[in-house]
Scaffold this active site. Structure first.
Site: not given
Ligand SMILES: Cc1ncc(COP(=O)(O)O)c(C=O)c1O
Length: 366
Positions: A184
């Protein structure tokens, strides 16, 4: 290989981690250690929200936000299918049903008119996603939600640094969910946060984060262990300081790519519509009129040249084996975009020379 995305870690992050290790405080019972508290305060200030509740992933943030909003069995939640699985998965984890609606082909974000058509008496919430770092049409989402009494949970996992008519993500939502996953715009390795202006929701979120406890061993509701470790928060504090610099480099790289690729008539380049500020998490282009096999052929060739091209997202969620059963509406634009898009590296580690090389390779192969 120029990777699609790469964490930008320096001495400052390493020193911050060592300091936490030396302090002996790695976490606390309720997940409110000194680093976590500071990170929550500073991140909430950055996105102009009253409260920040740090957790151990963006997925945890989404799940917790849905739970705090009271989403449960028998409810329906409207969301796009053109997003990462977690947006839909967390709806199912609450017992509610995901109702997928189509996207606006220009922005790849949820088509607000389709939200209106998908509302039923069971609809409890809507989850717009700021895809690739471009905000959804949040004013319109808010208007529709208010007409129907829906909770708005903005998936801002890709949108650190984005703005919509001068407002940060979350401004028009009841709750905004962030991810600090390694790819990110800013990272804590794994991590997430929910931001909100609602005191009551914030209090519930803090409880859910740590076993439903207001005080240790005094659960007042069902919860989880979604606490963010102190080491992650310490990394997050450093990354937040560096974020403006990261964003500048992403924007510079996006500009180089757009300048160089504007002559490619076979490509549709990403837009930054009037009033929107892109966070340039992903620089996503579309191969006009192509089938998936044609797009995949080009992606393969680019990878062979050492360019870490990503495809976000193929298939879209409603075409994944597990999620097919939840398809209710026609998702023509989602399926079309899914066959044609690919993302070029735009992260801060990409130098202007590399951005130029990436564009040159794309032009050659086209
Ligand atoms: C649009 C979106 N929603 C939710 C997530 C979930 O985040 P995480 O991977 O930190 O659990 C991500 C990232 O991976 C994402 O890009």
């Amino acid at each position: 290989m120029i990777p699609t995305n790469a964490p930008q870690i320096g001495r400052e992050e390493i020193e911050a981690v060592v300091k936490v290790l030396e302090s002996g405080i790695l976490t606390t019972g309720l997940g409110t250690g000194p680093m976590v508290k500071k990170f929550e305060e500073e991140f909430a200030r950055f996105v102009k929200a009253k409260h920040g509740i740090a957790v151990n992933s963006g997925t945890a943030a989404l799940h917790m936000a849905l739970l705090a909003a009271g989403v449960s069995r028998g409810d329906e939640v409207i969301l796009p299918s053109f997003t990462f699985t977690a947006t839909a998965e967390t709806v199912l984890l609450t017992g509610a049903k995901p109702v997928f609606v189509d996207i606006d082909p220009r922005t790849y974000c949820i088509d607000t008119e389709k939200i209106r058509k998908a509302v039923t008496r069971k609809t409890k919430a809507v989850v717009p996603v700021d895809l690739y770092g471009l905000s959804a049409e949040m004013k319109l989402v808010r208007e529709i939600a208010d007409e129907h009494g829906l909770v708005v949970i903005e998936d801002a996992a890709q949108a650190h640094g984005a703005a919509y008519h001068g407002k940060p993500p979350g401004f028009y939502a009841d709750l905004a969910c962030w991810s600090f996953y390694a790819s990110k715009n800013m990272t804590t390795g794994e991590g997430g946060m929910v931001t909100t202006n609602d005191e009551e929701l914030a209090e519930k979120l803090r409880c859910i984060r740590s076993h439903g406890e207001k005080k240790k061993y005094t659960s007042v509701m069902l919860g989880h262990n979604y606490r963010m470790p102190e080491i992650e928060a310490a990394i997050g504090l450093v990354q937040l300081k560096k974020l403006p610099k990261f964003l500048k480099k992403r924007r510079r790289n996006a500009k180089i790519l757009s300048e160089r690729l504007k002559s490619a008539s076979k490509l549709v380049l990403p837009e930054e519509p009037e009033g929107f500020k892109h966070s340039w998490y992903l620089y996503t282009v579309r191969l006009r009129g192509a089938r998936a096999s044609k797009r995949d052929g080009l992606v393969d060739k680019l990878r062979k040249k050492g360019i870490g091209v990503g495809v976000y997202y193929y298939p879209p969620i409603h075409l994944m084996p597990f999620y097919r059963r939840f398809k209710r509406h026609r998702l023509v634009e989602t399926e079309k975009a899914s066959r044609q898009v690919f993302s070029l590296p735009v992260h801060p580690g990409v130098t202007p020379k590399q951005a130029d090389f990436i564009a040159e390779c794309v032009l050659q192969l086209l």
